[in-house]
Design a protein around this motif. Structure first.
Motif, PDB file in Angstrom:
ATOM      1  N   ASN A  44      -5.307 -14.007  24.462  1.00 29.15           N
ATOM      2  CA  ASN A  44      -4.974 -15.270  25.565  1.00 29.15           C
ATOM      3  C   ASN A  44      -6.093 -16.316  24.233  1.00 29.15           C
ATOM      4  N   LEU A  45      -5.496 -17.631  24.466  1.00 28.91           N
ATOM      5  CA  LEU A  45      -7.074 -18.703  23.952  1.00 28.91           C
ATOM      6  C   LEU A  45      -7.902 -19.199  23.706  1.00 28.91           C
ATOM      7  N   GLY A  48       0.359 -21.219  21.786  1.00 25.74           N
ATOM      8  CA  GLY A  48       1.523 -20.626  23.029  1.00 25.74           C
ATOM      9  C   GLY A  48       2.583 -21.017  22.148  1.00 25.74           C
ATOM     10  N   HIS A  57      13.603 -22.927  24.000  1.00 22.66           N
ATOM     11  CA  HIS A  57      13.404 -23.656  23.232  1.00 22.66           C
ATOM     12  C   HIS A  57      15.179 -23.631  22.776  1.00 22.66           C
ATOM     13  N   ASP A  93       0.914 -16.213  21.875  1.00 18.05           N
ATOM     14  CA  ASP A  93       0.693 -16.153  23.366  1.00 18.05           C
ATOM     15  C   ASP A  93       0.418 -15.361  23.773  1.00 18.05           C
ATOM     16  N   LEU A 122       0.948 -27.298  20.766  1.00 19.14           N
ATOM     17  CA  LEU A 122       1.359 -28.009  21.612  1.00 19.14           C
ATOM     18  C   LEU A 122       2.116 -27.719  24.120  1.00 19.14           C
TER      19      LEU A 122
END
Ligand SMILES: C[S@@+](CC[C@H](N)C(=O)[O-])C[C@H]1O[C@@H](n2cnc3c(N)ncnc32)[C@H](O)[C@@H]1O
Length: 240
Positions: A105-106, A58, A20, A79, A123
């Motif tokens: 982990n999601l 994330g 980013h 994340d 996103l």
């Protein structure tokens, strides 16, 4: 005492790869190539997030998490990478951020653990997840009100636009990246959102990407069948 610009630049240079572009100090922006600024414009997040709990799923280097913090939210960033393996740790330090980083982990997130959030950012992640409906259910359980989804979308051709379609990316067949699993079209994302108790307020496409501004809703019939399908509830019947 604050750092000099040279010290800030040295901290930025200590990160091997920035994802980013984050302004970590006035005029000093991390060299990430991601289009986060353009996505931020399309998201049109509330300018004043004071009093809100926000979740950035994330998060990577944390561009969106830090932006929500700047707008006044209390932010949790998730994340599965360690924060020292992305630019997050350095950006957080340079910004003096208080964003809470959760390395997980999601699929392992739950409201019992993290609570629920007024704003959830999901996103650049959907197409990396092998079970996208399961992931949306996890996200729904964490969402109190608003959820913003940004994803790769595919165009299967004019006559197929109206059909909810998703292409499977075997191996490294999409962009040479083995972490890509699914490429849905816009209609498919909208239908999956409805099935997981989200209403789409706005969908903004920019070619191969799309932002969905969603609201958590209750859809008991959809939830009922999803619970049966995922084994959390047994189908009702007369048999024993
Ligand atoms: C393409 S980047 C998107 C970064 C940021 N959200 C954005 O949109 O600019 C995807 C991020 O999600 C993380 N990720 C991928 N799968 C994940 C999972 N199952 N659980 C947690 N994080 C995951 C990756 O480590 C990476 O940092």
């Amino acid at each position: 005492m604050g750092m000099t610009d040279d010290e800030v630049r040295a901290r930025v240079a200590s990160v091997p790869h920035w994802y980013h572009p984050i302004e970590v100090s006035p005029g000093i922006i991390t060299p990430g190539a991601n289009a986060a600024r353009a996505v931020l414009e399309i998201l049109d997040l509330p300018a004043d997030c004071r009093g809100m709990r926000a979740l950035d799923l994330g998060t990577r280097d944390g561009f969106f998490a830090f932006e929500l913090e700047r707008r006044g939210a209390e932010v949790t960033a998730v994340d599965y990478m360690a924060m020292a393996d992305s630019g997050f740790a350095v950006a957080s330090e340079l910004l003096g951020s208080r964003v809470t980083y959760v390395r997980r982990n999601l699929y392992d997130l739950s409201a019992a653990d993290l609570g629920t959030f007024d704003i959830v950012l999901f996103l650049g992640l959907l197409y990396h997840l092998p079970d996208p409906l399961g992931a949306l259910r996890v996200v729904r359980n964490l969402t109190r009100q608003r959820m913003y989804l940004e994803t790769l979308v595919l165009d299967f051709g004019r006559e197929l636009d109206e059909l909810p379609l998703m292409r499977f990316f075997a191996g490294s067949s999409w962009a040479g990246d083995p972490t890509n699993y699914w490429g849905p079209n816009v209609r498919c994302v909208e239908d999956m959102l409805a099935e997981t108790e989200f209403a789409t307020r706005r969908a903004t496409s920019t070619g191969d990407r799309c932002v969905f501004d969603c609201e958590a809703i209750a859809s008991p019939a959809a939830a009922y069948y999803m619970e049966i399908a995922t084994g959390q509830r047994a189908p009702e019947g007369t048999g024993t």
